[in-house]
Structure formats: C-alpha cells, structure tokens
Design a protein around this motif. Structure first.
Motif, PDB file in Angstrom:
ATOM      1  N   SER A   4       0.802  -1.221   0.000  1.00 58.73           N
ATOM      2  CA  SER A   4       0.000   0.000   0.000  1.00 58.73           C
ATOM      3  C   SER A   4       0.837   1.275   0.000  1.00 58.73           C
ATOM      4  CB  SER A   4      -0.925   0.012   1.231  1.00 58.73           C
ATOM      5  OG  SER A   4      -0.168  -0.049   2.425  1.00 58.73           O
ATOM      6  N   TYR A   5       2.179   1.156  -0.036  1.00 63.29           N
ATOM      7  CA  TYR A   5       3.012   2.355  -0.018  1.00 63.29           C
ATOM      8  C   TYR A   5       2.638   3.316  -1.144  1.00 63.29           C
ATOM      9  CZ  TYR A   5       6.281   0.492   3.467  1.00 63.29           C
ATOM     10  OH  TYR A   5       6.848   0.032   4.625  1.00 63.29           O
ATOM     11  N   PHE A   6       2.544   2.793  -2.343  1.00 62.71           N
ATOM     12  CA  PHE A   6       2.257   3.651  -3.489  1.00 62.71           C
ATOM     13  C   PHE A   6       0.851   4.237  -3.381  1.00 62.71           C
ATOM     14  CE2 PHE A   6       0.968   4.176  -8.049  1.00 62.71           C
ATOM     15  CZ  PHE A   6       1.806   5.268  -8.301  1.00 62.71           C
ATOM     16  N   LEU A   7      -0.096   3.425  -2.922  1.00 59.49           N
ATOM     17  CA  LEU A   7      -1.460   3.917  -2.729  1.00 59.49           C
ATOM     18  C   LEU A   7      -1.480   5.051  -1.712  1.00 59.49           C
ATOM     19  CD1 LEU A   7      -4.552   3.828  -2.953  1.00 59.49           C
ATOM     20  CD2 LEU A   7      -4.530   1.993  -1.243  1.00 59.49           C
ATOM     21  N   GLU A   8      -0.773   4.875  -0.605  1.00 60.06           N
ATOM     22  CA  GLU A   8      -0.741   5.900   0.435  1.00 60.06           C
ATOM     23  C   GLU A   8      -0.082   7.174  -0.078  1.00 60.06           C
ATOM     24  OE1 GLU A   8      -0.511   2.631   4.070  1.00 60.06           O
ATOM     25  OE2 GLU A   8       1.193   3.943   3.659  1.00 60.06           O
ATOM     26  N   PHE A   9       0.953   7.029  -0.885  1.00 61.94           N
ATOM     27  CA  PHE A   9       1.604   8.201  -1.457  1.00 61.94           C
ATOM     28  C   PHE A   9       0.646   8.946  -2.376  1.00 61.94           C
ATOM     29  CE2 PHE A   9       4.466   9.997  -4.842  1.00 61.94           C
ATOM     30  CZ  PHE A   9       4.903  11.063  -4.078  1.00 61.94           C
ATOM     31  N   ARG A  10      -0.109   8.209  -3.180  1.00 61.18           N
ATOM     32  CA  ARG A  10      -1.107   8.840  -4.049  1.00 61.18           C
ATOM     33  C   ARG A  10      -2.182   9.537  -3.220  1.00 61.18           C
ATOM     34  NH1 ARG A  10      -3.568   4.472  -7.649  1.00 61.18           N
ATOM     35  NH2 ARG A  10      -4.635   6.244  -8.601  1.00 61.18           N
ATOM     36  N   MET A  11      -2.583   8.920  -2.118  1.00 62.58           N
ATOM     37  CA  MET A  11      -3.556   9.542  -1.229  1.00 62.58           C
ATOM     38  C   MET A  11      -3.003  10.844  -0.655  1.00 62.58           C
ATOM     39  SD  MET A  11      -4.994   6.175   0.803  1.00 62.58           S
ATOM     40  CE  MET A  11      -5.929   7.148   1.994  1.00 62.58           C
TER      41      MET A  11
END
Length: 254
Positions: A4-11
């Motif tokens: 989820s790192y990339f998802l969290e960064f996008r968030m």
C-alpha cells in the motif's frame, strides 16, 4: 514491503496537493493516519515543480514583480490553498481575543472573517516581495527544492510532538503512526542541512532557523490554543515557508 506504499503516497498527493493521481484512487481509512509520513516526498514534488517554474520564469522578458506574482501563485495552485485556509482560520481565531473555547469555535466556522482576509493579504504581499527579491538576486534553483521539504518535515514533527487542542479534527486524525519515524525524520533533516550547505551555505542556515521557528510556534500554539489543530498546522506551514524565504533573501545580501 507493504503493497500500500504507493497507494498511500497517491492519497497524500491527492490530499495535500492538486497533482493528478488518477481517478481510480480508492481511499482506505486505515491508511489516513500514515499520510503525514509522506509529507517530505510531497514537499520534494512541490519543490521540483517550483524549481522548474522558477527556471522558466527567469528567462521571460517581464518584470521581477510579475515573475514573483506568478511563482507565488503557483504554490497556491499546487496545494489548492489547503494550508492557506488553515492560516486564515488561525488568524480569525487568534486575533478575535476571545477565550479558548470561543477561539476554537471561530476557527471551526467556515465563514471568512476580517482577520483572515487581513492575514492572507499581508502574507501574500510579503511573500511576493521576498520572491521578487530572490529574482532580483538571481538565486540558484536549489532553495526551491529544499524549502518545501524542510517545511513539511517540520510540519510532520510538529504533528507528532505537540499536544492536540481538540479530540477531533485533522490534527487528531493523523495521530497514529510509527513511533520510530521521529528518529528517521531528524536524520533526514540533518542530511538535508548538510547537503544544502554544500549547495549554498545560507540554505543550511535557512534550515536551522526553521527548526528554531518550529520550537517557537509549538510553544505559541500551546499557550494560545492549548495545542495544535489542523488549522494551526496549515498556518505553521505557510509561516514556515515565509520565514524560509526571508532568511534566504537575507542570506543573499550579507
């Protein structure tokens, strides 16, 4: 490695900037508390774009004043005025000179008061003036990279170290995060200070002054509001960047 790192960064980009992150973004409530951990990377993205805009404006055959207005406006566009809204609410609450519960109520009110307008106008005028001086001095591009990162690492530390004035709101929402982040953040900050010193010595002084500003702002927030709120965090970021620009200008003339 957490997927989820990339998802969290996008968030984080979606929340703190206006950068496009795609329409397929799905918000995960459990990830919200980790979004502030990405603030330094958000700052780096803003710094990269600010540097590119600065380089593009430098070659335009227009006045330094117009260049300063356009670059200052670009910061508002990149953040969507997210932090400026916090500064304006902070001005309304602080300068109302009411008791603490009433100040917090005023800050929560969505209506814009006279003190908010005055605070916004004064900050923008000073900011344009400082950026204009930087164009006149023909500074290097490096400060535009470092300042957004400096300010957002310090914002993250303020969020971690200061008590909360309320049991609700953005400040409290982001309260749960990795306890080991503080050490990493400080090491990153020191590393950036050293790197900035190699680029331009007064950019290292900018970082040192901003750390002092963090301590002063934290004490002021506790004395006047009993702790931090989301609005106070936004106000901190705007004033932190304004302070950075001022120190950068002073460093170029001494």
């Amino acid at each position: 490695m957490r997927k989820s790192y990339f998802l969290e960064f996008r968030m984080a980009l979606s929340l703190f900037t206006t950068f496009p992150v795609g329409r397929d973004l799905k918000w995960e409530p459990d990830a919200m508390k980790r979004l502030p951990d990405y603030l330094p990377f958000v700052g780096l993205g803003i710094g990269l774009f600010a540097g590119l805009i600065y380089m593009g404006l430098e070659v335009l055959p227009v006045s330094s004043f117009l260049k300063a207005v356009l670059l200052t406006a670009s910061f508002l566009f990149m953040t969507g005025g997210f932090h400026m809204d916090g500064l304006m609410d902070t001005c309304d609450g602080h300068f109302s000179r009411r008791d603490l519960p009433r100040r917090l109520e005023i800050m929560k009110d969505s209506r814009v008061g006279a003190f908010a307008v005055m605070g916004f106008t004064l900050l923008m005028l000073v900011k344009v003036g400082l950026v204009m001086e930087l164009f006149i001095q023909e500074v290097s591009i490096w400060g535009w990279f470092f300042i957004p990162v400096y300010s957002r690492i310090l914002l993250r530390l303020l969020l971690k170290k200061a008590p909360y004035a309320k049991d609700e709101g953005l400040g409290k929402m982001y309260g749960g995060y990795n306890e080991t982040w503080d050490i990493g953040a400080l090491l990153i900050y020191l590393s950036i200070l050293v790197l900035a010193g190699f680029m331009q010595i007064h950019l290292m002084w900018v970082g040192l002054v901003l750390f002092l500003f963090l301590l002063i702002y934290k004490k002021w927030a506790i004395q006047n509001f009993g702790g931090i709120t989301g609005d106070l965090l936004g106000g901190f970021l705007e004033l932190c960047e304004l302070t950075a620009l001022g120190v950068w200008v002073i460093g170029g003339v001494i």
